[in-house]
Design a protein around this motif. Structure first.
Motif, mmCIF file in Angstrom:
data_model
loop_
_atom_site.group_PDB
_atom_site.id
_atom_site.type_symbol
_atom_site.label_atom_id
_atom_site.label_comp_id
_atom_site.label_asym_id
_atom_site.label_seq_id
_atom_site.Cartn_x
_atom_site.Cartn_y
_atom_site.Cartn_z
ATOM 1 N N THR A 54 0.860 -1.245 0.091
ATOM 2 C CA THR A 54 -0.107 0.062 0.054
ATOM 3 C C THR A 54 0.892 1.190 -0.167
ATOM 4 O O THR A 54 0.435 2.287 -0.337
ATOM 5 C CB THR A 54 -0.912 -0.020 1.319
ATOM 6 O OG1 THR A 54 -0.187 -0.056 2.397
ATOM 7 C CG2 THR A 54 -1.928 -1.171 1.224
ATOM 8 N N THR B 161 -4.994 -1.393 -3.623
ATOM 9 C CA THR B 161 -5.956 -1.374 -2.274
ATOM 10 C C THR B 161 -6.766 -2.678 -2.247
ATOM 11 O O THR B 161 -6.906 -3.078 -1.070
ATOM 12 C CB THR B 161 -6.817 -0.087 -2.779
ATOM 13 O OG1 THR B 161 -6.111 1.032 -2.656
ATOM 14 C CG2 THR B 161 -8.046 -0.034 -1.580
ATOM 15 N N VAL C 117 -0.273 -0.514 7.891
ATOM 16 C CA VAL C 117 -0.749 0.385 6.962
ATOM 17 C C VAL C 117 -0.330 1.864 7.347
ATOM 18 O O VAL C 117 -0.075 2.601 6.137
ATOM 19 C CB VAL C 117 -2.301 0.194 6.600
ATOM 20 C CG1 VAL C 117 -2.786 1.273 5.424
ATOM 21 C CG2 VAL C 117 -2.692 -1.186 6.044
ATOM 22 N N ALA D 81 -4.505 -5.243 -0.431
ATOM 23 C CA ALA D 81 -4.617 -4.983 1.168
ATOM 24 C C ALA D 81 -5.894 -5.458 1.704
ATOM 25 O O ALA D 81 -5.943 -5.895 2.694
ATOM 26 C CB ALA D 81 -4.202 -3.540 1.334
#
Length: 342
Positions: free
Chosen positions: A112, A141, A172, A144
């Motif tokens: 990310t 995205t 993150v 993740a």
């Protein structure tokens, strides 16, 4: 190529050593944070060697560099302290991520970083969004998100879902913070330092690392974790000497990674160095399966493939931008020659 090798080898090894520290009995978050910046003294010989700022960088770097008046000392001190404190928080979040997550999941979540880098570069470094960058952002995205919903399939027998969530959010958050850090470094070169020599790049690494290391020492004593370090070393599963060697080599490999990062900033840009660092993401999970027996299930494989796809999309955009720049430069040279002949 040497800088790329240093960055990939250092980052992969440091991540695995950090996981080894926790798996074999280490439990101090501040110590794990400390070693991420404490190895900066090994860069001091480079700083002394490149200290005369007599040669400016002449490359395709978008940061225009020239010999200009030095900024005020107070401005530099504020800049280094602010970046150092930001680096301290970033390293702490990475430490929590490694503590509570399998190393494969941790590494894939770091993908990310590219998405965050695109956002911060857009606002801070005038980075333009293109279909390829947007494609990369969306893929990373989704990658993740797949890892987040796959929590139940992880081997978390010793880690509660709450701690897993903390590790996920911290990793993150650390990726976002590191992307902000690199964008601010590039902005500092553009707006504050206004020149880029190898010595100034080393300054940007060494002084914030010094501040981050001091912050970790304060945190280590303020939290009381220093009291348990002696017991932790004695109870380390591999022994006291391997305990010290794990910490020392973790610090060294993070600095090797930093040398590669600095070299790529020196030769190209901070944004490009961030992109190259993501190449290690597919490597670390494979090594984690070999050395730590992490599970590599179908969802994680799909997440890894999406992360690789997103990376390739991002790097291809850089290739197109570089090609366009070369074409414009060639056309400009041709026009200059034609005007000279006239």
């Amino acid at each position: 190529m040497i800088y790329i090798f240093f960055l990939l080898a250092g980052q992969s090894t440091a991540t695995l050593l950090g996981r080894l520290y926790y798996d074999k009995g280490g439990n101090s978050k501040w110590m794990a944070t400390f070693v991420q910046s404490a190895g900066f003294p090994i860069l001091l010989p480079l700083l002394f060697f490149f200290s005369p700022p007599t040669k400016s960088i002449t490359s395709s770097n978008p940061i225009a560099s020239s010999i200009t008046r030095q900024p005020k000392t107070s401005t530099l001190v504020f800049l280094y302290v602010a970046l150092g404190l930001l680096l301290t928080g970033d390293n702490m979040m990475y430490s929590y991520g490694l503590l509570y997550l399998p190393v494969s999941t941790y590494s894939l979540l770091c993908a990310t970083q590219l998405a965050f880098n695109a956002v911060f570069s857009f606002f801070l470094n005038s980075q333009k969004f293109t279909p390829l960058i947007l494609n990369s952002l969306i893929l990373l995205t989704i990658s993740a998100a797949l890892l987040a919903v796959n929590a139940d399939s992880e081997n978390t027998s010793t880690v509660s879902k709450g701690k897993y969530a903390i590790g996920f959010l911290c990793t993150v958050g650390a990726s976002a913070t590191y992307s902000l850090y690199l964008s601010l470094v590039q902005l500092s070169f553009q707006k504050v330092i206004k020149r880029e020599t190898f010595s100034t790049v080393l300054d940007m690494q060494i002084y914030p690392s010094f501040v981050a290391t001091c912050g970790c020492i304060v945190g280590l004593f303020a939290s009381g974790e220093w009291k348990s370090l002696s017991k932790e070393m004695k109870e380390y599963q591999e022994g006291q000497v391997p305990y010290l060697m794990t910490l020392i080599w973790t610090a060294v490999t993070w600095q090797i990674s930093s040398i590669g990062l600095l070299g790529l900033v020196f030769e190209v840009s901070s944004l490009f160095s961030n992109v190259i660092s993501t190449v290690a993401l597919p490597v670390v999970p494979i090594l984690a399966v070999i050395f730590f027996h992490d599970k590599m299930d179908g969802v994680k494989v799909v997440a890894m493939l999406l992360a690789i796809w997103g990376f390739l999309s991002y790097i291809y955009q850089h290739y197109l931008d570089d090609s366009e720049t070369k074409v414009k430069k060639a056309n400009s040279n041709e026009v200059s020659v034609a005007l000279t002949e006239v």
